[in-house]
Structures are given as structure tokens and as C-alpha cells.
Design an enzyme around this catalytic site. Sequence first.
Site, mmCIF file in Angstrom:
data_model
loop_
_atom_site.group_PDB
_atom_site.id
_atom_site.type_symbol
_atom_site.label_atom_id
_atom_site.label_comp_id
_atom_site.label_asym_id
_atom_site.label_seq_id
_atom_site.Cartn_x
_atom_site.Cartn_y
_atom_site.Cartn_z
ATOM 1 N N ARG A 1 0.848 -1.200 0.000
ATOM 2 C CA ARG A 1 0.000 0.000 0.000
ATOM 3 C C ARG A 1 0.877 1.242 0.000
ATOM 4 N NH1 ARG A 1 -4.716 0.138 4.324
ATOM 5 N NH2 ARG A 1 -2.973 0.490 5.721
ATOM 6 N N THR B 1 -1.500 7.321 0.175
ATOM 7 C CA THR B 1 -2.855 7.164 -0.377
ATOM 8 C C THR B 1 -3.558 5.893 0.080
ATOM 9 O OG1 THR B 1 -2.059 5.939 -2.296
ATOM 10 C CG2 THR B 1 -2.085 8.348 -2.472
ATOM 11 N N ASP C 1 0.619 -3.654 11.813
ATOM 12 C CA ASP C 1 1.024 -4.061 10.463
ATOM 13 C C ASP C 1 1.380 -5.536 10.469
ATOM 14 O OD1 ASP C 1 2.802 -4.637 8.173
ATOM 15 O OD2 ASP C 1 2.461 -2.528 7.734
ATOM 16 N N ASP D 1 4.841 -6.610 8.934
ATOM 17 C CA ASP D 1 5.985 -6.249 9.775
ATOM 18 C C ASP D 1 6.063 -7.140 11.018
ATOM 19 O OD1 ASP D 1 6.849 -4.303 8.056
ATOM 20 O OD2 ASP D 1 5.796 -2.671 9.075
HETATM 21 O O1 LIG Z 1 -7.259 -3.534 2.390
HETATM 22 P P1 LIG Z 1 -6.078 -2.652 2.163
HETATM 23 O O2 LIG Z 1 -6.328 -1.237 2.585
HETATM 24 O O3 LIG Z 1 -5.560 -2.718 0.762
HETATM 25 O O4 LIG Z 1 -4.949 -3.132 3.158
HETATM 26 C C1 LIG Z 1 -4.619 -4.466 3.339
HETATM 27 C C2 LIG Z 1 -3.261 -4.772 2.798
HETATM 28 O O5 LIG Z 1 -2.255 -4.085 3.563
HETATM 29 C C3 LIG Z 1 -1.296 -5.007 4.064
HETATM 30 O O6 LIG Z 1 -0.241 -5.155 3.201
HETATM 31 P P2 LIG Z 1 0.965 -4.085 3.159
HETATM 32 O O7 LIG Z 1 0.682 -3.034 2.147
HETATM 33 O O8 LIG Z 1 1.259 -3.603 4.539
HETATM 34 O O9 LIG Z 1 2.158 -4.935 2.600
HETATM 35 P P3 LIG Z 1 3.035 -6.033 3.352
HETATM 36 O O10 LIG Z 1 2.179 -7.265 3.461
HETATM 37 O O11 LIG Z 1 4.226 -6.191 2.499
HETATM 38 O O12 LIG Z 1 3.390 -5.489 4.728
HETATM 39 C C4 LIG Z 1 -2.111 -6.264 4.187
HETATM 40 O O13 LIG Z 1 -1.321 -7.404 4.316
HETATM 41 C C5 LIG Z 1 -2.969 -6.243 2.976
HETATM 42 O O14 LIG Z 1 -2.337 -6.757 1.816
HETATM 43 O O1 LIG Z 2 -4.346 -2.439 9.932
HETATM 44 C C1 LIG Z 2 -3.746 -2.809 8.902
HETATM 45 C C2 LIG Z 2 -4.109 -2.361 7.619
HETATM 46 C C3 LIG Z 2 -3.434 -2.814 6.543
HETATM 47 N N1 LIG Z 2 -2.412 -3.674 6.712
HETATM 48 C C4 LIG Z 2 -2.054 -4.128 7.937
HETATM 49 O O2 LIG Z 2 -1.132 -4.925 8.065
HETATM 50 N N2 LIG Z 2 -2.720 -3.669 9.003
HETATM 51 MG MG LIG Z 3 2.397 -4.408 5.848
#
Ligand SMILES: O=P(O)(O)OC[C@H]1O[C@H](OP(=O)(O)OP(=O)(O)O)[C@H](O)[C@@H]1O
Ligand SMILES: O=c1cc[nH]c(=O)[nH]1
Ligand SMILES: [Mg+2]
Length: 211
Positions: free
Chosen positions: A103, A107, A199, A202
Amino acid sequence: MSLLTKIDHPLVEHHLCTVRDKSTSCSEFRTAIERLAVLVGVYATEDLITQPTTIQTPIAAANCHKLAMPIGLVPILRAGLGMVHPLQNLLPDASVWHLGLYRNEETAEPVGYYDKLPSRGAPSVALVLDPMLATGGSVEMVISRLKSWGVNEIRVLSIIAAQPGIDRVERDFPDVKLYVAAIDPELNEQSFIVPGLGDAGDRIFDTPQNG
Ligand SMILES: O=P(O)(O)OC[C@H]1O[C@H](OP(=O)(O)OP(=O)(O)O)[C@H](O)[C@@H]1O
Ligand SMILES: O=c1cc[nH]c(=O)[nH]1
Ligand SMILES: [Mg+2]
């Protein structure tokens, strides 16, 4: 008819305490995510189509049933990787198709960075794996991609889903089934789920972004 299943189970409630707790260690967090993924996975597969087969036991012939359709697991990188092993244990013949998204921090829009799906050979059923469904943007990008690939049936497995994200997916893709361990009411200004668990990626990979 709603295609949303929120799993009500004491083990789900118990393991949600572990993943929500900010003092949970990285390895305990991973383990709890895996346990929750098994529980969600059982419900998400309860009506998969099987075909009858006869198995010879050491004693006699037994009437059994085998899964009848090719199934694909689709983890959304990175956090979805934390759900792959438990689902592979349940579905040892499933193929695994990775899609990479993150993400944009300003945004909250998803940005695709990994996609090696071939032009042919889409599974009949795809189980999309991602512990978090927040705005719904990431999972919608993946659903669109899987539909354009030719997947007939898409099921999304999440640990914590926010109500606004659920509403969005139900509105835009009313044929997609959602299986979640928890539904949280809202998002904060950074589009994080409240109360959520922080997160997920993470915490699974021990890559804190702020200290
Ligand atoms: O419904 P949304 O608003 O799209 O958010 C959800 C997304 O955000 C997180 O990924 P992130 O972007 O943190 O990537 P990561 O898994 O690499 O940490 C999560 O694992 C989802 O894929
Ligand atoms: O709360 C949140 C939203 C998006 N992605 C995450 O890992 N946590
Ligand atoms: Mg993430």
C-alpha cells in the site's frame, strides 16, 4: 444472500488475543496467525466439491471422497505468506500463486510489484490469503487479476477485516466469498484497522518501520 462468513469459535477468540496483543513476540505472532489460518481454512473449504472413490484399507474396501477440483492458494505478499503453510497442510495438492502488492503510505492505494501468473492454467477455485483486509483495495486488485486470469470461484481468507473493506468487496464483487476471524469497525487516518493488530507483514517478518 451474504457471502460473508465470520467464524465464531472459542479457539479463534483465544488466538485473536495473541495476535492483537502488542507485546506478543514475532515467533508467537507467526504461530498464532498459522493457527487462525487453519481455523479459517476449515470453514473456507467446508463445501468444496468431492468425488466418490473406493479405497482398499488393510481390512476391506472403503467408500471415500476426494477433492474434485484444482485449487490454487494465492497469498498476497508479504503478509499472506504467513498463511501459506497451514493452508498447504490442509490442501497438499494445491498450487501456490504469489501476487506482490504494497500500500502506498500516503494514499493507501495498492501498488502491484510481483505477478508471474501464466496466461493459462487458472485453478477452478482460488483461496486468496491475506491476514488483513482494511480498505479492501489490495484484495480487490487481486480479485480483478484472478478473474481476468479465468478463475471461476474466488474465496478470500482473512484474519481481521474492517467493516468498510468488507462493504466495498461485497458491493464490487458480490460473487466472492469472504471468510474472516474478526470484523473490526473502522479504519484510522492512515487506513489501519482499529483496533486491528498493527502491520501484519511487519509483525510476521520482524521488520518494524518506526523504531
Ligand atoms: O485492504 P487494504 O487497505 O488494501 O490493506 C490491506 C493490505 O495491507 C497489508 O499489506 P501491506 O501493504 O502492509 O504490505 P506487506 O504485506 O508487504 O506489509 C495487508 O497485508 C494487505 O495486503
Ligand atoms: O491495519 C492494517 C491495515 C493494513 N495492513 C495491515 O497490516 N494492518
Ligand atoms: Mg504491511
